[in-house]
Design a protein around this motif. Structure first.
Motif, PDB file in Angstrom:
ATOM      1  N   MET A  81      -2.713  -3.935  -7.469  1.00 28.61           N
ATOM      2  CA  MET A  81      -1.340  -3.617  -7.866  1.00 28.61           C
ATOM      3  C   MET A  81      -1.303  -2.983  -9.255  1.00 28.61           C
ATOM      4  SD  MET A  81       0.421  -4.271  -5.250  1.00 28.61           S
ATOM      5  CE  MET A  81       2.006  -3.950  -6.023  1.00 28.61           C
ATOM      6  N   MET A  82      -2.141  -3.458 -10.157  1.00 29.33           N
ATOM      7  CA  MET A  82      -2.204  -2.872 -11.495  1.00 29.33           C
ATOM      8  C   MET A  82      -2.601  -1.396 -11.416  1.00 29.33           C
ATOM      9  SD  MET A  82      -4.841  -3.764 -14.597  1.00 29.33           S
ATOM     10  CE  MET A  82      -6.225  -3.169 -13.615  1.00 29.33           C
ATOM     11  N   CYS A  83      -3.602  -1.103 -10.585  1.00 29.51           N
ATOM     12  CA  CYS A  83      -4.080   0.277 -10.470  1.00 29.51           C
ATOM     13  C   CYS A  83      -3.053   1.172  -9.774  1.00 29.51           C
ATOM     14  CB  CYS A  83      -5.407   0.309  -9.733  1.00 29.51           C
ATOM     15  SG  CYS A  83      -6.757  -0.499 -10.625  1.00 29.51           S
ATOM     16  N   LEU A  84      -2.449   0.663  -8.725  1.00 31.74           N
ATOM     17  CA  LEU A  84      -1.410   1.435  -8.037  1.00 31.74           C
ATOM     18  C   LEU A  84      -0.233   1.711  -8.965  1.00 31.74           C
ATOM     19  CD1 LEU A  84      -1.357  -0.338  -4.543  1.00 31.74           C
ATOM     20  CD2 LEU A  84      -2.306   1.926  -5.052  1.00 31.74           C
ATOM     21  N   ASP A  85       0.160   0.706  -9.739  1.00 30.80           N
ATOM     22  CA  ASP A  85       1.274   0.881 -10.680  1.00 30.80           C
ATOM     23  C   ASP A  85       0.942   1.902 -11.762  1.00 30.80           C
ATOM     24  OD1 ASP A  85       2.887  -0.888  -9.329  1.00 30.80           O
ATOM     25  OD2 ASP A  85       2.384  -2.614 -10.595  1.00 30.80           O
ATOM     26  N   ALA A  86      -0.363   2.062 -12.020  1.00 33.41           N
ATOM     27  CA  ALA A  86      -0.793   3.068 -13.003  1.00 33.41           C
ATOM     28  C   ALA A  86      -0.956   4.455 -12.368  1.00 33.41           C
ATOM     29  CB  ALA A  86      -2.100   2.634 -13.648  1.00 33.41           C
ATOM     30  N   GLY A  87      -0.659   4.545 -11.072  1.00 32.10           N
ATOM     31  CA  GLY A  87      -0.730   5.833 -10.391  1.00 32.10           C
ATOM     32  C   GLY A  87      -2.101   6.216  -9.887  1.00 32.10           C
ATOM     33  N   LYS A  88      -2.982   5.215  -9.733  1.00 33.73           N
ATOM     34  CA  LYS A  88      -4.344   5.507  -9.276  1.00 33.73           C
ATOM     35  C   LYS A  88      -4.529   5.183  -7.794  1.00 33.73           C
ATOM     36  CE  LYS A  88      -5.572   6.387 -13.542  1.00 33.73           C
ATOM     37  NZ  LYS A  88      -5.626   7.785 -14.009  1.00 33.73           N
ATOM     38  N   ALA A  89      -5.316   6.004  -7.109  1.00 31.94           N
ATOM     39  CA  ALA A  89      -5.791   5.660  -5.776  1.00 31.94           C
ATOM     40  C   ALA A  89      -6.751   4.477  -5.902  1.00 31.94           C
ATOM     41  CB  ALA A  89      -6.492   6.854  -5.141  1.00 31.94           C
ATOM     42  N   VAL A  90      -6.867   3.687  -4.831  1.00 31.68           N
ATOM     43  CA  VAL A  90      -7.658   2.452  -4.900  1.00 31.68           C
ATOM     44  C   VAL A  90      -8.493   2.271  -3.644  1.00 31.68           C
ATOM     45  CG1 VAL A  90      -7.553  -0.082  -4.966  1.00 31.68           C
ATOM     46  CG2 VAL A  90      -5.995   1.269  -6.388  1.00 31.68           C
ATOM     47  N   ILE A  91      -9.747   1.869  -3.838  1.00 30.75           N
ATOM     48  CA  ILE A  91     -10.508   1.239  -2.756  1.00 30.75           C
ATOM     49  C   ILE A  91     -10.919  -0.133  -3.287  1.00 30.75           C
ATOM     50  CG2 ILE A  91     -11.281   3.394  -1.740  1.00 30.75           C
ATOM     51  CD1 ILE A  91     -14.074   2.764  -2.770  1.00 30.75           C
ATOM     52  N   CYS A  92     -10.586  -1.152  -2.514  1.00 31.25           N
ATOM     53  CA  CYS A  92     -10.793  -2.534  -2.956  1.00 31.25           C
ATOM     54  C   CYS A  92     -11.744  -3.246  -2.030  1.00 31.25           C
ATOM     55  CB  CYS A  92      -9.440  -3.263  -3.007  1.00 31.25           C
ATOM     56  SG  CYS A  92      -9.568  -4.982  -3.532  1.00 31.25           S
ATOM     57  N   GLU A  93     -12.695  -3.944  -2.614  1.00 34.25           N
ATOM     58  CA  GLU A  93     -13.683  -4.690  -1.837  1.00 34.25           C
ATOM     59  C   GLU A  93     -13.010  -5.681  -0.879  1.00 34.25           C
ATOM     60  OE1 GLU A  93     -16.589  -5.214  -0.709  1.00 34.25           O
ATOM     61  OE2 GLU A  93     -17.454  -3.471  -1.679  1.00 34.25           O
ATOM     62  N   LYS A  94     -13.769  -6.035   0.150  1.00 30.00           N
ATOM     63  CA  LYS A  94     -13.302  -7.044   1.103  1.00 30.00           C
ATOM     64  C   LYS A  94     -13.446  -8.437   0.486  1.00 30.00           C
ATOM     65  CE  LYS A  94     -17.485  -8.719   1.970  1.00 30.00           C
ATOM     66  NZ  LYS A  94     -17.823 -10.114   1.618  1.00 30.00           N
ATOM     67  N   PRO A  95     -12.626  -9.408   0.889  1.00 27.23           N
ATOM     68  CA  PRO A  95     -11.408  -9.204   1.661  1.00 27.23           C
ATOM     69  C   PRO A  95     -10.385  -8.451   0.822  1.00 27.23           C
ATOM     70  CG  PRO A  95     -11.451 -11.432   0.816  1.00 27.23           C
ATOM     71  CD  PRO A  95     -12.773 -10.820   0.471  1.00 27.23           C
ATOM     72  N   PHE A  96      -9.569  -7.626   1.484  1.00 25.55           N
ATOM     73  CA  PHE A  96      -8.608  -6.768   0.799  1.00 25.55           C
ATOM     74  C   PHE A  96      -7.769  -7.567  -0.200  1.00 25.55           C
ATOM     75  CE2 PHE A  96      -5.959  -2.801   2.136  1.00 25.55           C
ATOM     76  CZ  PHE A  96      -6.477  -2.107   1.066  1.00 25.55           C
ATOM     77  N   ALA A  97      -7.333  -8.746   0.227  1.00 30.41           N
ATOM     78  CA  ALA A  97      -6.576  -9.667  -0.626  1.00 30.41           C
ATOM     79  C   ALA A  97      -6.747 -11.054  -0.030  1.00 30.41           C
ATOM     80  CB  ALA A  97      -5.116  -9.253  -0.697  1.00 30.41           C
ATOM     81  N   MET A  98      -5.971 -12.030  -0.524  1.00 29.68           N
ATOM     82  CA  MET A  98      -6.168 -13.407  -0.098  1.00 29.68           C
ATOM     83  C   MET A  98      -5.324 -13.807   1.109  1.00 29.68           C
ATOM     84  SD  MET A  98      -8.579 -14.551  -1.910  1.00 29.68           S
ATOM     85  CE  MET A  98      -8.503 -16.285  -1.480  1.00 29.68           C
ATOM     86  N   ASN A  99      -4.338 -13.005   1.462  1.00 32.83           N
ATOM     87  CA  ASN A  99      -3.537 -13.317   2.646  1.00 32.83           C
ATOM     88  C   ASN A  99      -2.789 -12.065   3.084  1.00 32.83           C
ATOM     89  OD1 ASN A  99      -0.969 -13.223   1.151  1.00 32.83           O
ATOM     90  ND2 ASN A  99      -1.632 -15.167   0.258  1.00 32.83           N
ATOM     91  N   ALA A 100      -2.146 -12.164   4.251  1.00 34.35           N
ATOM     92  CA  ALA A 100      -1.476 -11.009   4.854  1.00 34.35           C
ATOM     93  C   ALA A 100      -0.300 -10.522   4.028  1.00 34.35           C
ATOM     94  CB  ALA A 100      -1.026 -11.358   6.269  1.00 34.35           C
ATOM     95  N   ASN A 101       0.401 -11.435   3.354  1.00 39.37           N
ATOM     96  CA  ASN A 101       1.537 -11.016   2.535  1.00 39.37           C
ATOM     97  C   ASN A 101       1.096 -10.126   1.375  1.00 39.37           C
ATOM     98  OD1 ASN A 101       3.439 -12.336   4.086  1.00 39.37           O
ATOM     99  ND2 ASN A 101       3.417 -14.191   2.858  1.00 39.37           N
ATOM    100  N   GLU A 102      -0.016 -10.499   0.734  1.00 41.63           N
ATOM    101  CA  GLU A 102      -0.531  -9.678  -0.358  1.00 41.63           C
ATOM    102  C   GLU A 102      -0.930  -8.291   0.150  1.00 41.63           C
ATOM    103  OE1 GLU A 102      -2.269 -13.000  -3.507  1.00 41.63           O
ATOM    104  OE2 GLU A 102      -3.681 -11.873  -2.259  1.00 41.63           O
ATOM    105  N   VAL A 103      -1.625  -8.260   1.289  1.00 43.28           N
ATOM    106  CA  VAL A 103      -2.061  -6.985   1.855  1.00 43.28           C
ATOM    107  C   VAL A 103      -0.857  -6.118   2.209  1.00 43.28           C
ATOM    108  CG1 VAL A 103      -3.159  -5.909   3.865  1.00 43.28           C
ATOM    109  CG2 VAL A 103      -4.306  -7.782   2.672  1.00 43.28           C
ATOM    110  N   ALA A 104       0.169  -6.721   2.800  1.00 44.84           N
ATOM    111  CA  ALA A 104       1.370  -5.961   3.165  1.00 44.84           C
ATOM    112  C   ALA A 104       2.026  -5.340   1.944  1.00 44.84           C
ATOM    113  CB  ALA A 104       2.357  -6.875   3.891  1.00 44.84           C
TER     114      ALA A 104
END
Length: 325
Positions: A81-104
């Motif tokens: 979220m920090m990187c997206l808010d800074a306007g950067k494209a992101v590839i994030c290691e697995k697991p993408f996040a800790m739950n489905a709500n975060e990923v959504a």
């Protein structure tokens, strides 16, 4: 030229940075660690242009196009979220996040900002996985009847190890169990029934987990992850006309065995470029050069399905983390 940034400079980041140099059309622009000395050493080793002693400085570096997030599991959402808010494209290691709500929320934000976002699940991009998908789609072994996939090793009992730390999202399921689940979803789609048993340690993270999934076509997947036992790190896909074996280590294997109608097994050699991360780096470069915000191989929907199934298994074995619900 696609300019990469990296935050979190652990073991995987070293392998990823090494492979950036093997891919045309990209370069390593900036790296960030909480230790300036560590960042400086990393930058020197992999010829990064800039190094910083904070993740935020990588996100705000105007020359960085895309950031690879290799921090511990529980930081993936926050860092993405920090990187997206800074306007950067992101590839994030697995697991993408800790739950489905975060990923959504991550996916929603990326789409809202028209930014590329991808789960860096390298297995999806290695040549052997692409070949398996091709063989299954072409019905080379007929209809899949079952999948057997296991990944296990004896992990250190050190309570300070990332693998055992509850606050860092430790446990076998999120670290290695994700691979057998991913292969099953990739080849069979979403399960219609899931059963799981697991054993939690004193740190309340799972030491082992066994999963049984049933799919719409009546196929069954028997999946295991284990930090207490050395298991065959392999996947066997059984079909009505034969079977495919993804040899150890199946999640980045260089070898497949194909057996059709009880004929002699064919061995397929499928080399990796570098450490194997070059293949996902190539996908990122292609997507960014073609103004895509989503990979056609590792789609947002596949990441949604994967985390939803991980959440379900966690619920079944009583594995909970102190993160946003």
């Amino acid at each position: 030229m696609v300019k990469f940034g990296i935050i979190g400079l652990g073991r995987i980041a070293h392998k990823f940075a090494h492979d950036i140099a093997l891919v045309d059309g990209c370069t390593l622009q900036a790296v960030g660690s909480r230790s300036k000395e560590k960042a400086k050493e990393f930058a020197s080793r992999y010829k990064a242009v800039n190094y910083y002693d904070s993740y935020e400085q990588v996100a705000t570096d105007p020359e960085v196009d895309v950031i690879y997030i290799a921090t511990p599991h529980t930081l993936h959402y926050e860092n993405t979220m920090m990187c997206l808010d800074a306007g950067k494209a992101v590839i994030c290691e697995k697991p993408f996040a800790m739950n489905a709500n975060e990923v959504a929320h991550m996916i929603h934000t990326a789409k809202e900002k028209s930014l590329f976002l991808m789960e860096a699940l390298w297995t999806r991009f290695v040549p052997a996985t692409l070949k398996v998908k091709q063989l299954i789609d072409s019905k080379a072994i007929g209809k899949i009847t079952s999948i057997s996939s296991s990944f296990g090793f004896v992990a250190a009992h050190d309570p300070d190890s990332r693998l055992n730390r509850h606050d860092l999202g430790g446990g076998s399921l999120l670290d290695i169990g994700i691979y057998p689940i991913f292969i099953s979803l990739l080849l069979l789609g979403d399960p219609i029934e899931t059963h799981a048993i697991g054993k939690l340690n004193a740190s309340k993270v799972d030491q082992r987990c066994s999963i049984l999934m049933k799919f719409e076509n009546d196929a069954i997947a028997a999946l295991t992850s284990d930090f207490t036992t050395k298991l065959p790190n392999e996947t066997i896909i059984y079909g009505s006309n034969g079977k495919i074996k993804m040899h150890e280590p199946f999640h980045h294997t260089r070898m497949l065995s194909l057996e059709i109608n009880e004929q002699p097994s064919q061995v397929l050699e499928l080399p990796l470029i570098g450490n194997g991360y070059a293949h996902e780096i190539e996908e990122v470069v292609y997507c960014l050069q073609n103004n895509k915000i989503e990979s056609d191989l590792m789609t947002h929907q596949l990441s949604r399905d994967l985390i939803r199934n991980l959440d379900q298994v966690r619920s079944l074995i009583g594995l909970e983390y102190d993160v946003n619900k």
